[in-house]
Design a protein around this motif. Sequence first.
Motif, short mmCIF file in Angstrom:
data_model
loop_
_atom_site.label_atom_id
_atom_site.label_comp_id
_atom_site.label_asym_id
_atom_site.label_seq_id
_atom_site.Cartn_x
_atom_site.Cartn_y
_atom_site.Cartn_z
N ASN A 123 7.58 15.17 -56.59
CA ASN A 123 6.46 15.94 -56.08
C ASN A 123 6.95 17.29 -55.55
OD1 ASN A 123 7.24 15.75 -53.29
ND2 ASN A 123 6.39 13.70 -53.22
N ASN A 170 8.74 10.88 -50.62
CA ASN A 170 7.92 10.03 -51.49
C ASN A 170 7.55 8.75 -50.76
OD1 ASN A 170 7.72 11.19 -54.38
ND2 ASN A 170 9.82 11.59 -53.73
N ARG A 213 9.31 3.89 -58.45
CA ARG A 213 9.99 4.54 -57.33
C ARG A 213 11.43 4.04 -57.19
NH1 ARG A 213 7.27 6.40 -52.55
NH2 ARG A 213 8.79 5.12 -51.48
#
Length: 144
Positions: free
Chosen positions: A2, A81, A116
């Motif tokens: 991100n 994250n 993730r």
Amino acid sequence: MNLEFNIAVHALTFLSKHSTERYSSSELAAKICVNPVQLRRVMSKLLEEGYVITTMGKYGGYSINGNGLTIQLSALFKLFNDQRTYGRIYTGEQESECEISREMTNVMTDYHQQEREVLEKFYQNISIGDVLNKIIMEGYNGKV
């Protein structure tokens, strides 16, 4: 990945290369090509975690705390994250008559967690020093 993670990597790489200097949030934001508000949000987390220090006053600003080159990207990935979301990211509803709609969020949440874990493992062996070396040694000018 991100934007906040990318800003953190960029800022720490830049500050590590210029470890004897200090940069105001406006100066650093201009170097990183982001809005100063976005930068300050990221820098506050980096400051909280001890990756950077800030000095107040006319000649103050952000600087790297210690040897930033050893910071692992996996630590930054985890930091930026976390589990928060800013809107709906899954489809379906628990109250739906459709079994698929009722379970889609659960299944996709499991996949997201696995994703993730894979990315965190990938970043485990990459440091800020590696990023800087890749930029300097491989000369990314003109490459996509």
